[in-house]
Write a protein that holds these residues in place. Structure first.
Motif, PDB file in Angstrom:
ATOM      1  N   ALA A  25       0.834  -1.208   0.000  1.00 53.71           N
ATOM      2  CA  ALA A  25       0.000   0.000   0.000  1.00 53.71           C
ATOM      3  C   ALA A  25       0.868   1.256   0.000  1.00 53.71           C
ATOM      4  N   LEU A  26       1.941   1.236   0.781  1.00 57.45           N
ATOM      5  CA  LEU A  26       2.850   2.380   0.832  1.00 57.45           C
ATOM      6  C   LEU A  26       3.555   2.573  -0.513  1.00 57.45           C
ATOM      7  N   VAL A  27       3.940   1.452  -1.148  1.00 56.95           N
ATOM      8  CA  VAL A  27       4.579   1.528  -2.464  1.00 56.95           C
ATOM      9  C   VAL A  27       3.612   2.117  -3.486  1.00 56.95           C
ATOM     10  N   GLN A  28       2.339   1.698  -3.410  1.00 61.07           N
ATOM     11  CA  GLN A  28       1.325   2.224  -4.333  1.00 61.07           C
ATOM     12  C   GLN A  28       1.140   3.729  -4.139  1.00 61.07           C
ATOM     13  N   ILE A  29       1.031   4.160  -2.895  1.00 67.20           N
ATOM     14  CA  ILE A  29       0.854   5.587  -2.601  1.00 67.20           C
ATOM     15  C   ILE A  29       2.059   6.376  -3.096  1.00 67.20           C
ATOM     16  N   ALA A  30       3.254   5.840  -2.821  1.00 66.63           N
ATOM     17  CA  ALA A  30       4.474   6.511  -3.278  1.00 66.63           C
ATOM     18  C   ALA A  30       4.522   6.573  -4.798  1.00 66.63           C
ATOM     19  N   GLY A  31       4.149   5.460  -5.451  1.00 62.80           N
ATOM     20  CA  GLY A  31       4.160   5.419  -6.913  1.00 62.80           C
ATOM     21  C   GLY A  31       3.219   6.442  -7.520  1.00 62.80           C
ATOM     22  N   CYS A  32       2.009   6.542  -6.973  1.00 60.67           N
ATOM     23  CA  CYS A  32       1.022   7.500  -7.485  1.00 60.67           C
ATOM     24  C   CYS A  32       1.485   8.935  -7.258  1.00 60.67           C
ATOM     25  N   THR A  33       2.110   9.185  -6.098  1.00 59.35           N
ATOM     26  CA  THR A  33       2.603  10.527  -5.796  1.00 59.35           C
ATOM     27  C   THR A  33       3.719  10.913  -6.762  1.00 59.35           C
ATOM     28  N   ILE A  34       4.636   9.990  -6.995  1.00 60.77           N
ATOM     29  CA  ILE A  34       5.739  10.249  -7.923  1.00 60.77           C
ATOM     30  C   ILE A  34       5.215  10.438  -9.340  1.00 60.77           C
ATOM     31  N   LEU A  35       4.252   9.607  -9.733  1.00 62.36           N
ATOM     32  CA  LEU A  35       3.648   9.724 -11.061  1.00 62.36           C
ATOM     33  C   LEU A  35       2.978  11.085 -11.228  1.00 62.36           C
ATOM     34  N   GLY A  36       2.238  11.517 -10.214  1.00 61.23           N
ATOM     35  CA  GLY A  36       1.581  12.823 -10.272  1.00 61.23           C
ATOM     36  C   GLY A  36       2.580  13.959 -10.387  1.00 61.23           C
ATOM     37  N   PHE A  37       3.681  13.856  -9.645  1.00 60.09           N
ATOM     38  CA  PHE A  37       4.729  14.874  -9.712  1.00 60.09           C
ATOM     39  C   PHE A  37       5.346  14.910 -11.108  1.00 60.09           C
ATOM     40  N   GLY A  38       5.562  13.728 -11.689  1.00 58.94           N
ATOM     41  CA  GLY A  38       6.123  13.651 -13.039  1.00 58.94           C
ATOM     42  C   GLY A  38       5.195  14.262 -14.075  1.00 58.94           C
ATOM     43  N   ILE A  39       3.884  14.016 -13.927  1.00 59.44           N
ATOM     44  CA  ILE A  39       2.905  14.595 -14.853  1.00 59.44           C
ATOM     45  C   ILE A  39       2.915  16.114 -14.744  1.00 59.44           C
ATOM     46  N   ALA A  40       3.010  16.628 -13.509  1.00 58.97           N
ATOM     47  CA  ALA A  40       3.075  18.081 -13.314  1.00 58.97           C
ATOM     48  C   ALA A  40       4.310  18.661 -13.997  1.00 58.97           C
ATOM     49  N   MET A  41       5.437  17.962 -13.907  1.00 59.17           N
ATOM     50  CA  MET A  41       6.662  18.405 -14.587  1.00 59.17           C
ATOM     51  C   MET A  41       6.467  18.408 -16.099  1.00 59.17           C
ATOM     52  N   GLU A  42       5.815  17.351 -16.602  1.00 58.49           N
ATOM     53  CA  GLU A  42       5.609  17.233 -18.053  1.00 58.49           C
ATOM     54  C   GLU A  42       4.734  18.371 -18.575  1.00 58.49           C
ATOM     55  N   VAL A  43       3.670  18.690 -17.837  1.00 59.60           N
ATOM     56  CA  VAL A  43       2.785  19.780 -18.240  1.00 59.60           C
ATOM     57  C   VAL A  43       3.524  21.113 -18.209  1.00 59.60           C
ATOM     58  N   LYS A  44       4.349  21.307 -17.178  1.00 59.06           N
ATOM     59  CA  LYS A  44       5.065  22.567 -17.011  1.00 59.06           C
ATOM     60  C   LYS A  44       6.075  22.809 -18.134  1.00 59.06           C
ATOM     61  N   CYS A  45       6.662  21.733 -18.666  1.00 56.37           N
ATOM     62  CA  CYS A  45       7.696  21.916 -19.692  1.00 56.37           C
ATOM     63  C   CYS A  45       7.092  22.428 -20.995  1.00 56.37           C
ATOM     64  N   GLY A  46       5.790  22.231 -21.214  1.00 54.60           N
ATOM     65  CA  GLY A  46       5.109  22.812 -22.365  1.00 54.60           C
ATOM     66  C   GLY A  46       5.546  22.280 -23.708  1.00 54.60           C
ATOM     67  N   SER A  47       6.035  21.061 -23.745  1.00 57.52           N
ATOM     68  CA  SER A  47       6.478  20.475 -25.014  1.00 57.52           C
ATOM     69  C   SER A  47       5.338  19.663 -25.624  1.00 57.52           C
ATOM     70  N   VAL A  48       5.669  18.743 -26.526  1.00 61.02           N
ATOM     71  CA  VAL A  48       4.666  17.881 -27.157  1.00 61.02           C
ATOM     72  C   VAL A  48       3.999  17.020 -26.087  1.00 61.02           C
ATOM     73  N   THR A  49       2.700  16.805 -26.225  1.00 57.93           N
ATOM     74  CA  THR A  49       1.972  16.021 -25.235  1.00 57.93           C
ATOM     75  C   THR A  49       2.306  14.537 -25.348  1.00 57.93           C
ATOM     76  N   MET A  50       2.049  13.818 -24.266  1.00 55.82           N
ATOM     77  CA  MET A  50       2.160  12.368 -24.289  1.00 55.82           C
ATOM     78  C   MET A  50       1.034  11.805 -25.153  1.00 55.82           C
ATOM     79  N   PRO A  51       1.261  10.653 -25.819  1.00 54.02           N
ATOM     80  CA  PRO A  51       0.205  10.072 -26.660  1.00 54.02           C
ATOM     81  C   PRO A  51      -1.093   9.820 -25.913  1.00 54.02           C
ATOM     82  N   GLY A  52      -1.009   9.417 -24.649  1.00 53.18           N
ATOM     83  CA  GLY A  52      -2.212   9.162 -23.857  1.00 53.18           C
ATOM     84  C   GLY A  52      -3.058  10.402 -23.667  1.00 53.18           C
ATOM     85  N   GLU A  53      -2.398  11.557 -23.489  1.00 57.01           N
ATOM     86  CA  GLU A  53      -3.120  12.818 -23.399  1.00 57.01           C
ATOM     87  C   GLU A  53      -3.523  13.302 -24.791  1.00 57.01           C
ATOM     88  N   GLY A  54      -2.675  13.005 -25.781  1.00 54.39           N
ATOM     89  CA  GLY A  54      -2.951  13.436 -27.153  1.00 54.39           C
ATOM     90  C   GLY A  54      -4.261  12.872 -27.689  1.00 54.39           C
TER      91      GLY A  54
END
Length: 203
Positions: A123-152
């Protein structure tokens, strides 16, 4: 004439993009290692990779390999949906999808130590994974480059249907999860909760 500042800005933008992809894929790998359900984007690749280990007629690709293929399909679907309105610069999503898949495989190796039989640890690994994933998505959005295919693909549906982007994104995610469950029954014989589970809903 390209200014020096533009070159520097472009360089840092894509360094941030690569860093965000690494952070995102580390989060994805951690969610897989939790055995409580992978993140939505990895459900189908996880099913296919698991089936490949059991069935001779399914390619024995990794989760990252199937992620690369799925991202390529997303780009093709965007072209079919948008047609003349597809911006060809978005073909760069193919490169992003390839790097994303490769980094998932790298981080699957680096997170092997996270595997545990203890539900609390998972459960702790899952929470950590989701938190890290969310942080990575925030970084990706902030960089303002081409979108990921899933968002595209969600953006393409939003443009054609007029649905608000959040609703389009949710519907795409639900479709991926439903397909993953169907593939579980068709290829693995039952619903695999370690692939599509409570952690998937949390993610």
């Amino acid at each position: 004439m390209i200014k020096k500042e533009e070159v520097i800005s472009f360089t840092w933008q894509h360094i941030l993009l690569l860093a965000s992809l690494y952070v995102m894929t580390f989060g994805v790998a951690a969610c897989v290692r939790s055995q409580l359900g992978s993140s939505v984007i990895s459900t189908i690749p996880y099913v296919m990779a698991s089936a490949g280990k059991m069935l001779d007629y399914i390619p024995r690709w990794t989760i990252g390999g199937y992620t690369i293929m799925m991202n390529a399909i997303f780009v093709v679907l965007q072209i079919l949906i948008l047609r003349r309105n597809f911006e060809w610069v978005q073909l760069f999503q193919l490169a992003i999808g390839f790097i994303f898949g490769m980094l998932i495989d790298l981080n699957m190796v680096l997170t092997e130590w996270m595997v545990s039989e203890n539900i609390l640890v998972n459960a702790l690994v899952q929470i950590a994974g989701c938190t890290i994933l969310g942080f990575g998505i925030a970084m990706e959005v902030k960089c303002g480059s081409v979108t990921m295919p899933g968002e595209g693909i969600s953006i393409a549906i939003h443009k054609v249907t007029g649905w608000p982007f959040p609703k389009a994104k949710i519907r795409v995610d639900i479709t991926l999860v439903v397909l993953a469950v169907m593939f579980c029954f068709l290829l693995l014989g039952s619903w695999k909760w370690e692939i599509v589970g409570i952690g998937t809903l949390f993610a």
